[in-house]
Design a protein around this motif. Structure first.
Motif, PDB file in Angstrom:
ATOM      1  N   ALA A 189      28.185  64.587  23.263  1.00 49.18           N
ATOM      2  CA  ALA A 189      27.412  64.366  22.087  1.00 49.18           C
ATOM      3  C   ALA A 189      26.557  65.118  21.537  1.00 49.18           C
ATOM      4  O   ALA A 189      26.201  65.747  20.207  1.00 49.18           O
ATOM      5  N   ALA A 190      25.638  65.740  22.401  1.00 46.96           N
ATOM      6  CA  ALA A 190      24.763  66.755  22.285  1.00 46.96           C
ATOM      7  C   ALA A 190      25.239  68.079  21.751  1.00 46.96           C
ATOM      8  O   ALA A 190      24.815  68.309  20.823  1.00 46.96           O
ATOM      9  N   SER A 250      19.859  70.939  21.607  1.00 48.76           N
ATOM     10  CA  SER A 250      19.504  71.919  22.666  1.00 48.76           C
ATOM     11  C   SER A 250      18.494  70.731  23.555  1.00 48.76           C
ATOM     12  O   SER A 250      17.718  69.942  22.954  1.00 48.76           O
ATOM     13  N   SER A 251      18.760  71.011  24.803  1.00 49.43           N
ATOM     14  CA  SER A 251      18.061  70.369  25.863  1.00 49.43           C
ATOM     15  C   SER A 251      16.594  70.778  26.034  1.00 49.43           C
ATOM     16  O   SER A 251      16.511  72.243  26.251  1.00 49.43           O
ATOM     17  N   PHE A 303      19.221  60.882  28.637  1.00 46.88           N
ATOM     18  CA  PHE A 303      19.310  59.788  27.242  1.00 46.88           C
ATOM     19  C   PHE A 303      18.548  59.945  26.077  1.00 46.88           C
ATOM     20  O   PHE A 303      18.959  59.782  25.144  1.00 46.88           O
ATOM     21  N   ILE A 304      17.304  60.542  26.602  1.00 46.49           N
ATOM     22  CA  ILE A 304      16.274  60.473  25.481  1.00 46.49           C
ATOM     23  C   ILE A 304      16.790  61.824  24.506  1.00 46.49           C
ATOM     24  O   ILE A 304      16.372  62.953  25.055  1.00 46.49           O
ATOM     25  N   GLU A 305      16.531  61.395  23.472  1.00 48.20           N
ATOM     26  CA  GLU A 305      16.579  62.535  22.473  1.00 48.20           C
ATOM     27  C   GLU A 305      15.075  62.845  21.830  1.00 48.20           C
ATOM     28  O   GLU A 305      14.782  64.320  21.901  1.00 48.20           O
ATOM     29  N   TRP A 306      14.245  61.806  21.743  1.00 48.80           N
ATOM     30  CA  TRP A 306      12.871  62.089  21.647  1.00 48.80           C
ATOM     31  C   TRP A 306      12.112  60.596  21.570  1.00 48.80           C
ATOM     32  O   TRP A 306      12.496  59.685  21.688  1.00 48.80           O
ATOM     33  N   SER A 309      16.689  68.556  20.762  1.00 49.63           N
ATOM     34  CA  SER A 309      16.560  68.642  19.403  1.00 49.63           C
ATOM     35  C   SER A 309      17.557  69.809  18.792  1.00 49.63           C
ATOM     36  O   SER A 309      18.326  70.343  19.413  1.00 49.63           O
ATOM     37  N   ALA A 310      17.798  69.580  17.418  1.00 46.58           N
ATOM     38  CA  ALA A 310      18.674  70.397  16.759  1.00 46.58           C
ATOM     39  C   ALA A 310      18.038  71.769  16.418  1.00 46.58           C
ATOM     40  O   ALA A 310      18.580  72.469  15.945  1.00 46.58           O
TER      41      ALA A 310
END
Length: 154
Positions: free
Chosen positions: A18-19, A25-26, A86-89, A139-140
């Motif tokens: 999905a990322a 980016s991680s 799991f956390i995007e932000w 984040s993108a």
């Protein structure tokens, strides 16, 4: 007790896929999440409340986050808490509103300075906006971090 939820291999693959599809980016790993949770638990006067955006969900949890919360955050002290891949932000409010009586205005405790110093010391990518802190697990785009700015001026 400190608990960082870890995903099984299937969940890891799903999140990574999905990322990649969303070109995220991680920025965090389990070591950074653990260090952050431990610092919050040991160094702050209260664990600040936060709102979570997960990589695999469009829902925010909770839906609304006031600038001064009346509750504290669960910074991975229970098995249900899962900081990590799991956390995007996270959107964090560093203020706690404490009621001391029905007729008195609530007292506001603020841990902004201490929280900011933790982020800088641990090299956690974060930004500040309208009194809130944002930590980016993914984040993108480029994530602003005052730590990078400090290194540039050294």
């Amino acid at each position: 007790m400190l608990f960082i939820g870890s995903a099984d291999e299937d969940a890891n693959r799903t999140i990574r896929r999905a990322a990649a599809e969303r070109r995220l980016s991680s920025h965090m790993d389990d070591t950074k999440w653990r260090a952050l949770c431990l610092a919050v638990a040991e160094e702050l006067p209260f664990p600040p409340a936060y709102q979570t955006k997960l990589v695999l969900s469009e829902q925010l949890d909770p839906e609304e986050l006031p600038l001064s919360s009346t509750h504290v955050g669960d910074w991975a002290r229970t098995p249900e808490a899962s900081m990590g891949i799991f956390i995007e932000w996270l959107k964090i409010t560093p203020r706690l509103s404490i009621r001391e009586g029905r007729r008195l205005k609530p007292r506001i405790e603020d841990c902004s300075d201490a929280l900011r110093q933790i982020f800088i010391r641990l090299q956690i990518p974060f930004s500040e906006e309208d009194g809130f802190f944002f930590i980016f697990g993914h984040s993108a785009g480029t994530v602003f971090s005052p730590m990078a700015e400090q290194l540039d001026h050294s």
